[in-house]
Design a protein around this motif. Structure first.
Motif, PDB file in Angstrom:
ATOM      1  N   UNK A  48      -8.886  54.922  45.889  1.00  0.00           N
ATOM      2  CA  UNK A  48      -7.601  54.561  45.277  1.00  0.00           C
ATOM      3  C   UNK A  48      -6.429  55.185  46.040  1.00  0.00           C
ATOM      4  N   UNK A  49      -6.176  54.690  47.219  1.00  0.00           N
ATOM      5  CA  UNK A  49      -5.226  55.335  48.136  1.00  0.00           C
ATOM      6  C   UNK A  49      -3.830  55.423  47.524  1.00  0.00           C
ATOM      7  N   UNK A  50      -3.323  54.315  47.015  1.00  0.00           N
ATOM      8  CA  UNK A  50      -1.961  54.319  46.476  1.00  0.00           C
ATOM      9  C   UNK A  50      -1.845  55.234  45.253  1.00  0.00           C
ATOM     10  N   UNK A  51      -2.859  55.212  44.401  1.00  0.00           N
ATOM     11  CA  UNK A  51      -2.850  56.064  43.207  1.00  0.00           C
ATOM     12  C   UNK A  51      -2.862  57.538  43.599  1.00  0.00           C
ATOM     13  N   UNK A  52      -3.699  57.884  44.576  1.00  0.00           N
ATOM     14  CA  UNK A  52      -3.771  59.272  45.007  1.00  0.00           C
ATOM     15  C   UNK A  52      -2.483  59.707  45.696  1.00  0.00           C
ATOM     16  N   UNK A  53      -1.901  58.829  46.493  1.00  0.00           N
ATOM     17  CA  UNK A  53      -0.632  59.161  47.157  1.00  0.00           C
ATOM     18  C   UNK A  53       0.443  59.456  46.112  1.00  0.00           C
ATOM     19  N   UNK A  54       0.522  58.620  45.095  1.00  0.00           N
ATOM     20  CA  UNK A  54       1.516  58.831  44.040  1.00  0.00           C
ATOM     21  C   UNK A  54       1.262  60.145  43.303  1.00  0.00           C
ATOM     22  N   UNK A  55      -0.004  60.495  43.087  1.00  0.00           N
ATOM     23  CA  UNK A  55      -0.332  61.737  42.391  1.00  0.00           C
ATOM     24  C   UNK A  55       0.081  62.954  43.214  1.00  0.00           C
ATOM     25  N   UNK A  56      -0.230  62.942  44.495  1.00  0.00           N
ATOM     26  CA  UNK A  56       0.189  64.055  45.353  1.00  0.00           C
ATOM     27  C   UNK A  56       1.716  64.161  45.390  1.00  0.00           C
ATOM     28  N   UNK A  59       2.955  65.741  42.114  1.00  0.00           N
ATOM     29  CA  UNK A  59       2.650  67.169  42.044  1.00  0.00           C
ATOM     30  C   UNK A  59       3.596  67.962  42.939  1.00  0.00           C
ATOM     31  N   UNK A  60       3.808  67.486  44.157  1.00  0.00           N
ATOM     32  CA  UNK A  60       4.697  68.210  45.065  1.00  0.00           C
ATOM     33  C   UNK A  60       6.146  68.170  44.592  1.00  0.00           C
ATOM     34  N   UNK A  61       6.529  67.054  43.982  1.00  0.00           N
ATOM     35  CA  UNK A  61       7.890  66.928  43.487  1.00  0.00           C
ATOM     36  C   UNK A  61       8.127  67.829  42.268  1.00  0.00           C
ATOM     37  N   UNK A  62       7.178  67.824  41.338  1.00  0.00           N
ATOM     38  CA  UNK A  62       7.389  68.518  40.063  1.00  0.00           C
ATOM     39  C   UNK A  62       6.886  69.961  40.060  1.00  0.00           C
ATOM     40  N   UNK A  63       5.846  70.237  40.849  1.00  0.00           N
ATOM     41  CA  UNK A  63       5.219  71.570  40.794  1.00  0.00           C
ATOM     42  C   UNK A  63       4.861  72.071  42.189  1.00  0.00           C
ATOM     43  N   UNK A  64       5.701  71.758  43.156  1.00  0.00           N
ATOM     44  CA  UNK A  64       5.376  72.053  44.550  1.00  0.00           C
ATOM     45  C   UNK A  64       5.087  73.505  44.839  1.00  0.00           C
ATOM     46  N   UNK A 273     -10.537  77.041  45.315  1.00  0.00           N
ATOM     47  CA  UNK A 273     -10.455  75.665  45.795  1.00  0.00           C
ATOM     48  C   UNK A 273      -8.989  75.248  45.871  1.00  0.00           C
ATOM     49  N   UNK A 274      -8.685  74.327  46.772  1.00  0.00           N
ATOM     50  CA  UNK A 274      -7.308  73.886  47.013  1.00  0.00           C
ATOM     51  C   UNK A 274      -6.554  73.601  45.709  1.00  0.00           C
ATOM     52  N   UNK A 275      -5.491  74.361  45.478  1.00  0.00           N
ATOM     53  CA  UNK A 275      -4.676  74.168  44.280  1.00  0.00           C
ATOM     54  C   UNK A 275      -4.027  72.788  44.280  1.00  0.00           C
ATOM     55  N   UNK A 276      -3.476  72.400  45.414  1.00  0.00           N
ATOM     56  CA  UNK A 276      -2.800  71.108  45.520  1.00  0.00           C
ATOM     57  C   UNK A 276      -3.753  69.965  45.179  1.00  0.00           C
ATOM     58  N   UNK A 277      -4.955  70.005  45.748  1.00  0.00           N
ATOM     59  CA  UNK A 277      -5.915  68.930  45.500  1.00  0.00           C
ATOM     60  C   UNK A 277      -6.333  68.894  44.036  1.00  0.00           C
ATOM     61  N   UNK A 278      -6.595  70.052  43.458  1.00  0.00           N
ATOM     62  CA  UNK A 278      -6.981  70.085  42.043  1.00  0.00           C
ATOM     63  C   UNK A 278      -5.892  69.492  41.157  1.00  0.00           C
ATOM     64  N   UNK A 279      -4.655  69.856  41.411  1.00  0.00           N
ATOM     65  CA  UNK A 279      -3.555  69.365  40.585  1.00  0.00           C
ATOM     66  C   UNK A 279      -3.370  67.861  40.757  1.00  0.00           C
ATOM     67  N   UNK A 280      -3.530  67.368  42.001  1.00  0.00           N
ATOM     68  CA  UNK A 280      -3.384  65.929  42.244  1.00  0.00           C
ATOM     69  C   UNK A 280      -4.518  65.143  41.598  1.00  0.00           C
ATOM     70  N   UNK A 281      -5.736  65.669  41.645  1.00  0.00           N
ATOM     71  CA  UNK A 281      -6.856  64.983  41.008  1.00  0.00           C
ATOM     72  C   UNK A 281      -6.671  64.967  39.491  1.00  0.00           C
TER      73      UNK A 281
END
Length: 398
Positions: A48-56, A59-64, A273-281
């Motif tokens: 789900x490339x577009x969905x994952x891109x939007x999630x990342x 996360x970076x916008x709101x909780x970077x 484990x990667x904080x960014x990845x966990x939050x995006x997932x």
């Protein structure tokens, strides 16, 4: 400088390491003309490339700042809570404190090896079993004891007192097993956890494919059944097969004393484990995305499996047999006993087809040289039919 005059000395453990049979075969499959049934890779169409891109992005916008910071070893609390809640689907009631987020289930296998295995420790595995687990556990020098299987998978009655005595754990894949594609029945699941409870034998339940069922009836997980029976079950899960393997995100579910020790091991491994990845997932799955996404993935895999089974029915000789999986990514083939699948592979590669011979999937027992694994999810219908026709011809000539 030759290998005998190197200015450094590897550990005995490192000197015993060998390359993965599958990885070596995959080097050959990089050639564009090769039709590869070798890799156990998820279909990129399901990412789900577009969905994952939007999630990342969110996360970076709101909780970077927090997403790019160190995090707790145990994992991102909302994601641990989501995993605990999701496990109710397979009949398990667990608390978030019993969930540890890891960098893919392969890391989980490595950590569990560190936790349980001393040199010479008895470890029970299915015959055949997942090659990645055998490679990971082998670093710690166990004594493997193979548990017999048949057309229904692992045979619980084979867990005799002699076989289980002193064993550190039994490692099983109850759903669409890698490499066979077989699934344990409810009757066998209950018998397995009851025997392990009586023997005080921990079960490592590896379930990367459980959400990829496209036929038959879903079965309860060993974790829930085990808790009812008084067995210790350690469950491994992953987001690699339901979202994408590049995320390198998985989890371990276990009793709190086991989680506490695994946290210490993970702290010595990679801190967290990667904080960014966990939050995006978590951002991706929290509102039920998988309930709409997974049916598409299942339909895709069902179609691909159907193409391969149709082609095998048409082109393989009657002297060969194979599994008909209800989910997952693999078909297991048993050839006449006089055919060595490794020798067949050499001829297949000459004809631009690749697969994985079955021998490397066996540990602690005589490998069945006349077996092989086929994966169907990353190959087009036309290439499946062409490759299976070639392979069928080569089997008949053998």
């Amino acid at each position: 400088m030759d290998s005998y005059s190197l200015p450094y000395t590897f550990s005995q453990r490192a000197q015993q390491l060998t390359s993965s049979t599958i990885r070596e075969i995959l080097k050959v499959t990089e050639r564009p003309e090769i039709i590869s049934f070798a890799g156990g890779l998820p279909a990129p169409k399901g990412f789900p490339i577009d969905i994952m891109k939007a999630a990342f992005d969110r996360v970076l916008q709101d909780s970077g700042k927090s997403a790019l910071q160190y995090g707790p070893t145990e994992g991102y609390a909302p994601l641990r809570g989501w995993v605990a809640e999701d496990l109710k689907r397979v009949g398990a009631n667990v608390s978030p404190d019993e969930v540890l987020i890891v960098s893919g289930s392969q890391q989980a296998l490595d950590m569990l090896g560190k936790l349980f295995i001393d040199p010479g420790s008895k470890v029970l595995v299915e015959a055949p079993s997942y090659l990645g687990a055998l490679q990971s556990f082998s670093l710690f020098e166990p004594e493997y004891v193979a548990v017999p299987t048949d057309d229904g998978g692992l045979i619980p009655e084979s867990l005799t007192e002699d076989r289980t005595a002193g064993a550190r754990f039994i490692y099983v894949l109850p759903n669409f097993q890698n490499p066979t594609g077989l699934t344990l029945s409810l009757e066998r699941r209950k018998a397995l956890v009851e025997r392990c409870a009586a023997a005080q034998l921990p079960i490592i339940e590896d379930d990367p494919y459980g959400d990829l069922r496209y036929a038959g009836e879903a079965q309860p997980g060993l974790l829930g059944l085990g808790r009812e029976a008084g067995a210790t079950v350690i469950r491994l899960g992953t987001f690699s097969k339901v979202l994408a393997p590049g995320l390198r995100l998985g989890y371990i579910v276990a009793p709190k004393p086991i989680i506490a020790k695994l946290v210490q091991i993970k702290q010595a491994t990679d801190l967290h484990t990667s904080t960014l990845t966990q939050m995006a997932v978590y951002e991706t799955v929290k509102d039920g995305f998988l309930t709409t996404h997974l049916p598409m993935v299942r339909d895709l895999y069902k179609e691909q499996c159907g193409f391969m089974l149709e082609a095998m029915d048409e082109h393989f000789p009657a002297t060969a047999t194979w599994t008909r999986p209800e989910g997952g990514m693999f078909i297991w083939v048993t050839l006449p006993t006089h055919i060595d699948a490794s020798q067949l592979l050499a001829r297949a590669i000459e004809n631009n087809v690749a697969f994985v011979p079955g021998a490397p999937f066996y540990a602690g027992s005589e490998p069945q040289l006349n077996t092989l694994r086929l994966s169907f999810v990353t190959v087009s219908e036309a290439k499946i039919r062409e490759g299976i026709a070639i392979l069928g011809k080569l089997i008949k000539e053998s």
